[in-house]
Write a protein that holds these residues in place. Structure first.
Motif, mmCIF file in Angstrom:
data_model
loop_
_atom_site.group_PDB
_atom_site.id
_atom_site.type_symbol
_atom_site.label_atom_id
_atom_site.label_comp_id
_atom_site.label_asym_id
_atom_site.label_seq_id
_atom_site.Cartn_x
_atom_site.Cartn_y
_atom_site.Cartn_z
ATOM 1 N N LEU A 6 0.876 -1.166 0.000
ATOM 2 C CA LEU A 6 0.000 0.000 0.000
ATOM 3 C C LEU A 6 0.914 1.217 0.000
ATOM 4 N N ILE A 7 0.753 2.077 -1.000
ATOM 5 C CA ILE A 7 1.613 3.243 -1.142
ATOM 6 C C ILE A 7 0.765 4.486 -1.373
ATOM 7 N N GLU A 8 1.390 5.652 -1.238
ATOM 8 C CA GLU A 8 0.684 6.874 -1.620
ATOM 9 C C GLU A 8 0.661 6.950 -3.136
ATOM 10 N N PRO A 9 -0.325 7.647 -3.696
ATOM 11 C CA PRO A 9 -0.393 7.767 -5.153
ATOM 12 C C PRO A 9 0.909 8.342 -5.722
ATOM 13 N N THR A 10 1.278 7.874 -6.903
ATOM 14 C CA THR A 10 2.502 8.342 -7.550
ATOM 15 C C THR A 10 2.297 8.423 -9.057
ATOM 16 N N TRP A 53 -3.438 15.424 -10.983
ATOM 17 C CA TRP A 53 -4.439 14.676 -10.219
ATOM 18 C C TRP A 53 -3.792 13.961 -9.036
ATOM 19 N N VAL A 54 -2.660 13.304 -9.265
ATOM 20 C CA VAL A 54 -1.946 12.621 -8.185
ATOM 21 C C VAL A 54 -1.550 13.621 -7.098
ATOM 22 N N GLN A 55 -1.073 14.804 -7.511
ATOM 23 C CA GLN A 55 -0.687 15.817 -6.523
ATOM 24 C C GLN A 55 -1.894 16.260 -5.702
ATOM 25 N N LEU A 56 -3.050 16.414 -6.341
ATOM 26 C CA LEU A 56 -4.260 16.781 -5.592
ATOM 27 C C LEU A 56 -4.596 15.701 -4.567
ATOM 28 N N LEU A 57 -4.511 14.428 -4.956
ATOM 29 C CA LEU A 57 -4.791 13.343 -4.012
ATOM 30 C C LEU A 57 -3.864 13.428 -2.798
ATOM 31 N N LYS A 58 -2.610 13.757 -3.024
ATOM 32 C CA LYS A 58 -1.657 13.911 -1.914
ATOM 33 C C LYS A 58 -1.991 15.142 -1.075
ATOM 34 N N ASP A 59 -2.338 16.249 -1.750
ATOM 35 C CA ASP A 59 -2.669 17.490 -1.041
ATOM 36 C C ASP A 59 -3.887 17.324 -0.143
ATOM 37 N N LEU A 60 -4.859 16.547 -0.580
ATOM 38 C CA LEU A 60 -6.093 16.372 0.180
ATOM 39 C C LEU A 60 -5.850 15.768 1.560
ATOM 40 N N GLU A 61 -4.718 15.129 1.746
ATOM 41 C CA GLU A 61 -4.375 14.516 3.026
ATOM 42 C C GLU A 61 -3.690 15.513 3.971
ATOM 43 N N THR A 62 -3.204 16.604 3.417
ATOM 44 C CA THR A 62 -2.440 17.590 4.174
ATOM 45 C C THR A 62 -3.363 18.449 5.027
ATOM 46 N N PRO A 63 -3.110 18.547 6.336
ATOM 47 C CA PRO A 63 -4.011 19.286 7.229
ATOM 48 C C PRO A 63 -4.246 20.747 6.842
#
Length: 189
Positions: A6-10, A53-63
């Motif tokens: 299981l990894i973060e999107p890339t 899109w991948v960057q947005l998925l990562k950003d959505l996790e950022t507080p």
């Protein structure tokens, strides 16, 4: 199947993700959050759009990141075997709108059709449950279509307790559902 991670999107998995997309044959890729690409007009076949899109998925996790209007913070995990994308799970950090409270729940997951039948959904769900615990969520809600026996078994195997089966007549008019929906809760204490 060994070597599953299981990894973060890339963005490096672009080609594999596109091959997976072809397998879904026009249906929604549960857990993958591809609706964000549509919202922003990104063509996921285009490598630059895919990277955004991948960057947005990562950003959505950022507080400190503010999700787009009508959406909530979420964490996304991709299930991979080497450099092959197998599926995704998304954990919404809250049930912040009517759709999530009634239909979407905290966690959505999906396994690409060619990889199903290997208990990969259980791995994806377990990873999301661990994320939910780390966020301090006391419990999470999950849903699946009443006919989706494999998903119901996955949720139950991970501790899901059936709350209700909502008839399509109750949820359909508001959210376009065509099938009864099973609602589960998993306690994380």
């Amino acid at each position: 199947m060994t070597g599953i991670e299981l990894i973060e999107p890339t963005a490096s998995l672009h080609a594999s993700f596109i091959r997976s997309t072809a397998e879904w044959a026009g249906t929604d890729q549960d857990g993958a959050s591809v609706f964000f690409a549509a919202k922003y007009g990104w063509d996921l076949h285009n490598a630059d759009d895919f990277a955004q899109w991948v960057q947005l998925l990562k950003d959505l996790e950022t507080p400190d990141f503010t999700p787009p209007e009508g959406f909530v913070a979420q964490s996304t995990l991709w299930l991979v075997h080497g450099d092959e994308y197998l599926g995704a799970a998304s954990l919404r950090h809250e049930l912040g709108n009517d759709f999530l409270r009634e239909v979407g729940g905290h966690i959505g997951y999906g396994i690409r059709p060619s990889a199903r039948g290997n208990r990969l959904a259980r791995i994806a769900l377990a990873g999301s449950l661990e994320q939910a615990r780390n966020l301090g969520l006391p419990r999470v809600m999950l849903t699946c279509n009443d006919s989706n026996i494999a998903s119901a078994r996955t949720i139950e195997a991970c501790g899901g307790v059936l709350e209700s089966i909502a008839p399509v007549s109750e949820i359909g008019p508001r959210f376009g559902s065509r099938e009864d929906l099973r609602r589960y809760w998993i306690e994380l204490g």
